[in-house]
Design a protein around this motif. Structure first.
Motif, PDB file in Angstrom:
ATOM      1  N   ARG A 134      -3.307  13.731  -7.211  1.00  0.00           N
ATOM      2  CA  ARG A 134      -2.158  12.819  -7.118  1.00  0.00           C
ATOM      3  C   ARG A 134      -0.840  13.599  -7.074  1.00  0.00           C
ATOM      4  NH1 ARG A 134      -1.120   8.593 -11.955  1.00  0.00           N
ATOM      5  NH2 ARG A 134      -0.294   6.833 -10.758  1.00  0.00           N
ATOM      6  N   ARG A 151     -12.114  10.370   1.307  1.00  0.00           N
ATOM      7  CA  ARG A 151     -12.878   9.616   0.310  1.00  0.00           C
ATOM      8  C   ARG A 151     -14.242  10.282   0.098  1.00  0.00           C
ATOM      9  NH1 ARG A 151     -10.498   5.105   3.223  1.00  0.00           N
ATOM     10  NH2 ARG A 151      -9.086   3.959   1.839  1.00  0.00           N
ATOM     11  N   LYS A 173     -12.828   3.115  -9.865  1.00  0.00           N
ATOM     12  CA  LYS A 173     -11.661   2.234  -9.777  1.00  0.00           C
ATOM     13  C   LYS A 173     -10.375   3.047  -9.876  1.00  0.00           C
ATOM     14  CE  LYS A 173      -9.541  -1.946 -11.666  1.00  0.00           C
ATOM     15  NZ  LYS A 173      -9.640  -3.048 -12.652  1.00  0.00           N
ATOM     16  N   ALA A 176      -9.862   4.673  -6.518  1.00  0.00           N
ATOM     17  CA  ALA A 176      -9.390   3.703  -5.523  1.00  0.00           C
ATOM     18  C   ALA A 176      -7.912   3.381  -5.732  1.00  0.00           C
ATOM     19  CB  ALA A 176     -10.228   2.428  -5.587  1.00  0.00           C
ATOM     20  N   GLU A 177      -7.492   3.291  -6.997  1.00  0.00           N
ATOM     21  CA  GLU A 177      -6.080   3.034  -7.296  1.00  0.00           C
ATOM     22  C   GLU A 177      -5.190   4.152  -6.763  1.00  0.00           C
ATOM     23  OE1 GLU A 177      -5.819   2.639 -11.504  1.00  0.00           O
ATOM     24  OE2 GLU A 177      -6.739   0.634 -11.554  1.00  0.00           O
ATOM     25  N   GLU A 179      -5.951   6.326  -4.374  1.00  0.00           N
ATOM     26  CA  GLU A 179      -5.991   6.306  -2.905  1.00  0.00           C
ATOM     27  C   GLU A 179      -5.008   5.287  -2.354  1.00  0.00           C
ATOM     28  OE1 GLU A 179     -10.685   7.635  -2.240  1.00  0.00           O
ATOM     29  OE2 GLU A 179     -10.077   5.538  -1.972  1.00  0.00           O
ATOM     30  N   ALA A 180      -4.972   4.109  -2.969  1.00  0.00           N
ATOM     31  CA  ALA A 180      -4.051   3.068  -2.508  1.00  0.00           C
ATOM     32  C   ALA A 180      -2.605   3.495  -2.713  1.00  0.00           C
ATOM     33  CB  ALA A 180      -4.329   1.764  -3.253  1.00  0.00           C
ATOM     34  N   GLU A 181      -2.328   4.105  -3.840  1.00  0.00           N
ATOM     35  CA  GLU A 181      -0.973   4.578  -4.136  1.00  0.00           C
ATOM     36  C   GLU A 181      -0.531   5.641  -3.135  1.00  0.00           C
ATOM     37  OE1 GLU A 181       0.778   7.630  -7.414  1.00  0.00           O
ATOM     38  OE2 GLU A 181      -0.306   5.907  -8.234  1.00  0.00           O
ATOM     39  N   SER A 183      -1.842   6.254  -0.163  1.00  0.00           N
ATOM     40  CA  SER A 183      -1.782   5.670   1.174  1.00  0.00           C
ATOM     41  C   SER A 183      -0.449   4.960   1.382  1.00  0.00           C
ATOM     42  CB  SER A 183      -2.949   4.695   1.370  1.00  0.00           C
ATOM     43  OG  SER A 183      -2.898   4.099   2.644  1.00  0.00           O
ATOM     44  N   GLU A 184      -0.012   4.232   0.373  1.00  0.00           N
ATOM     45  CA  GLU A 184       1.282   3.545   0.444  1.00  0.00           C
ATOM     46  C   GLU A 184       2.423   4.552   0.598  1.00  0.00           C
ATOM     47  OE1 GLU A 184       4.058   0.452   0.449  1.00  0.00           O
ATOM     48  OE2 GLU A 184       1.871   0.350   0.617  1.00  0.00           O
ATOM     49  N   HIS A 188      -2.946   9.826   4.625  1.00  0.00           N
ATOM     50  CA  HIS A 188      -3.979   9.238   5.475  1.00  0.00           C
ATOM     51  C   HIS A 188      -5.326   9.345   4.769  1.00  0.00           C
ATOM     52  CE1 HIS A 188      -1.095   9.153   8.786  1.00  0.00           C
ATOM     53  NE2 HIS A 188      -0.798  10.411   8.483  1.00  0.00           N
ATOM     54  N   MET A 189      -6.048   8.235   4.653  1.00  0.00           N
ATOM     55  CA  MET A 189      -7.359   8.221   4.030  1.00  0.00           C
ATOM     56  C   MET A 189      -8.442   8.364   5.101  1.00  0.00           C
ATOM     57  SD  MET A 189      -6.650   7.934   0.856  1.00  0.00           S
ATOM     58  CE  MET A 189      -4.896   8.305   0.675  1.00  0.00           C
TER      59      MET A 189
END
Length: 202
Positions: A134, A151, A173, A176-177, A179-181, A183-184, A188-189
């Motif tokens: 992160r 991933r 989980k 995934a959190e 990855e979403a953060e 990505s936002e 690139h995932m």
């Protein structure tokens, strides 16, 4: 011949800068320890995926710059320097760089930025998702780098919650959190089936 370590006499005076980088974060023997001794649960399949990505990078027609980042813990930590847990899982080749860090952000307190241009595309893999991955992804995005996160090629521990009633959040989980953060934020995932084109796309 050992891989050069940044900031040491073994580091060559000049390494050709590359617009593609594979950054391997904290991929050290301690993560594969039994969970009863502090290893990361489910780390072995992720280790295998990272090995597949590293092999693809090394075999590419124009290989990326490959940088192994090794976390340096304190005395008594699983990654205490010069202990078995501190050692890298994948031995670096002579052309690859090794960076020792003490912070989650691999750019902080190291010479890593000298080897990665701001316009480089960085594929990032390793441990732990909610700490080194992160922080280093965020720093790279802040520098202007294009960041690719695969991933299945990063992992962390389940998160022990101290607020909102406590409990434990499953590692998947947490991953995934993050990855979403990221990505936002602009990362690139990618999936494991995408790795064939990561290093040979252009």
């Amino acid at each position: 011949m050992p891989a050069p370590v940044l900031g040491s006499s073994k580091c060559p005076s000049k390494i050709e800068l590359n617009d593609r980088v594979l950054l391997l974060l904290d991929i050290q023997q301690c993560v594969l320890a039994p969970t009863s001794k502090g290893g990361i649960p489910g780390a072995q399949p992720v280790r295998d995926n990272i090995g597949e990505i590293l092999t693809a990078a090394r075999k590419a027609e124009r290989p990326p710059l490959i940088v192994h980042v090794r976390n340096t813990g304190d005395v008594g930590d699983m990654d205490e320097p010069d202990t078995p847990g501190w050692q890298l899982i994948f031995p670096p080749l002579p052309s690859e760089i090794v960076v020792d860090k003490r912070k989650n952000n691999a750019f902080a307190g190291t010479d890593l930025a000298d080897y990665i241009p701001n316009n480089a595309e960085i594929t990032m893999v390793g441990f732990q998702t909610d700490f080194s991955i992160r922080a280093t992804c965020s720093a790279a995005l802040g520098r202007g780098n294009e960041v690719l996160l695969v991933r299945g090629a990063h992992k962390t521990y389940p998160r022990i919650e101290v607020l909102h009633g406590g409990g434990v959040t499953e590692a998947e989980k947490v991953e995934a959190e993050i990855e979403a953060e990221l990505s936002e934020a602009g990362a690139h995932m990618l999936e494991m089936e995408d790795i064939g084109g990561i290093f040979n796309g252009r």
